[in-house]
Motif scaffolding. Sequence first.
Motif, PDB file in Angstrom:
ATOM      1  N   GLU A  62       0.914  -1.218   0.082  1.00  0.00           N
ATOM      2  CA  GLU A  62       0.053  -0.068  -0.096  1.00  0.00           C
ATOM      3  C   GLU A  62       0.778   1.189  -0.032  1.00  0.00           C
ATOM      4  N   ILE A  63       0.452   2.261  -0.776  1.00  0.00           N
ATOM      5  CA  ILE A  63       1.246   3.410  -1.030  1.00  0.00           C
ATOM      6  C   ILE A  63       0.176   4.381  -0.149  1.00  0.00           C
ATOM      7  N   GLU A  64       0.666   5.305   0.705  1.00  0.00           N
ATOM      8  CA  GLU A  64       0.286   6.370   1.302  1.00  0.00           C
ATOM      9  C   GLU A  64       0.328   7.746   0.661  1.00  0.00           C
ATOM     10  N   CYS A  65      -0.662   8.320   0.207  1.00  0.00           N
ATOM     11  CA  CYS A  65      -0.550   9.960  -0.508  1.00  0.00           C
ATOM     12  C   CYS A  65       0.053  10.462   0.577  1.00  0.00           C
ATOM     13  N   PRO A  66       1.066  11.441   0.307  1.00  0.00           N
ATOM     14  CA  PRO A  66       1.659  12.508   1.113  1.00  0.00           C
ATOM     15  C   PRO A  66       0.606  13.640   1.766  1.00  0.00           C
ATOM     16  N   LEU A  67      -0.175  13.948   0.836  1.00  0.00           N
ATOM     17  CA  LEU A  67      -1.053  14.889   1.158  1.00  0.00           C
ATOM     18  C   LEU A  67      -2.456  14.761   2.007  1.00  0.00           C
ATOM     19  N   HIS A  68      -3.190  13.704   1.900  1.00  0.00           N
ATOM     20  CA  HIS A  68      -4.322  13.695   2.548  1.00  0.00           C
ATOM     21  C   HIS A  68      -4.136  11.916   3.177  1.00  0.00           C
ATOM     22  N   GLN A  69      -3.290  11.394   2.967  1.00  0.00           N
ATOM     23  CA  GLN A  69      -3.138   9.827   3.452  1.00  0.00           C
ATOM     24  C   GLN A  69      -4.247   8.998   2.820  1.00  0.00           C
ATOM     25  N   GLY A  70      -4.770   9.234   1.806  1.00  0.00           N
ATOM     26  CA  GLY A  70      -5.461   8.187   1.042  1.00  0.00           C
ATOM     27  C   GLY A  70      -4.430   7.340   0.630  1.00  0.00           C
ATOM     28  N   LYS A  71      -4.937   5.768   0.396  1.00  0.00           N
ATOM     29  CA  LYS A  71      -4.112   4.714   0.353  1.00  0.00           C
ATOM     30  C   LYS A  71      -4.615   3.949  -1.058  1.00  0.00           C
ATOM     31  N   PHE A  72      -3.419   3.459  -1.903  1.00  0.00           N
ATOM     32  CA  PHE A  72      -3.722   2.397  -2.857  1.00  0.00           C
ATOM     33  C   PHE A  72      -3.043   1.336  -2.755  1.00  0.00           C
ATOM     34  N   CYS A  81      -8.450   3.324   0.775  1.00  0.00           N
ATOM     35  CA  CYS A  81      -8.584   4.111   2.069  1.00  0.00           C
ATOM     36  C   CYS A  81      -9.005   5.679   1.542  1.00  0.00           C
ATOM     37  N   GLU A  82      -9.937   6.079   2.075  1.00  0.00           N
ATOM     38  CA  GLU A  82     -10.439   7.458   1.627  1.00  0.00           C
ATOM     39  C   GLU A  82      -9.452   8.418   2.118  1.00  0.00           C
ATOM     40  N   PRO A  83      -9.333   9.630   1.630  1.00  0.00           N
ATOM     41  CA  PRO A  83     -10.249  10.102   0.676  1.00  0.00           C
ATOM     42  C   PRO A  83     -10.111   9.663  -0.722  1.00  0.00           C
ATOM     43  N   ALA A  84      -9.225   8.776  -1.058  1.00  0.00           N
ATOM     44  CA  ALA A  84      -8.885   8.168  -2.206  1.00  0.00           C
ATOM     45  C   ALA A  84      -9.978   7.398  -2.855  1.00  0.00           C
ATOM     46  N   ILE A  85     -10.606   7.446  -3.816  1.00  0.00           N
ATOM     47  CA  ILE A  85     -11.585   6.625  -4.191  1.00  0.00           C
ATOM     48  C   ILE A  85     -11.393   5.953  -5.950  1.00  0.00           C
ATOM     49  N   GLU A  86     -10.909   6.945  -6.418  1.00  0.00           N
ATOM     50  CA  GLU A  86     -10.501   6.504  -7.829  1.00  0.00           C
ATOM     51  C   GLU A  86      -9.401   5.753  -7.933  1.00  0.00           C
ATOM     52  N   PRO A  87      -9.266   4.651  -8.732  1.00  0.00           N
ATOM     53  CA  PRO A  87      -8.197   3.795  -8.770  1.00  0.00           C
ATOM     54  C   PRO A  87      -7.058   4.709  -9.500  1.00  0.00           C
ATOM     55  N   LEU A  88      -5.527   4.141  -8.987  1.00  0.00           N
ATOM     56  CA  LEU A  88      -4.638   4.582 -10.225  1.00  0.00           C
ATOM     57  C   LEU A  88      -4.552   3.725 -11.373  1.00  0.00           C
TER      58      LEU A  88
END
Length: 105
Positions: A62-72, A81-88
């Motif tokens: 899992e990669i955690e986004c540095p801005l709002h901590q969404g995960k993919f 993990c929200e706030p990420a919703i759309e896939p990469l």
Amino acid sequence: MADPGWIDAISLEKLPSDDVVAVTVAGVEIAIYRVADEVYATENLCTHGMARLCDGFLDGHEIECPLHQGKFDVRDGRAVCEPAIEPLRTYPIRIEGSRVYVHVE
Ligand code: FES
């Protein structure tokens, strides 16, 4: 490797285990992840906002986004993990010797 979509992206030596590195391949910025002996590639820009995932924190797959901590999940790009919703977008990887190739359309 007759398919011209396969691009030599990086050397395995420049890809530390359990880390993420950004490369530009055919004009596209891609995040390349190494998890133990596996290598994965996704677009580098978070689908939630203007953050580069190469600046995030890789924990297992899992990669955690540095801005709002969404995960993919780097294996298939899905948001876990929200706030990420759309896939990469993900990119196929091929390793030949010490070189990592990415398939870019
Ligand atoms: Fe990545 Fe918001 S910019 S979670």
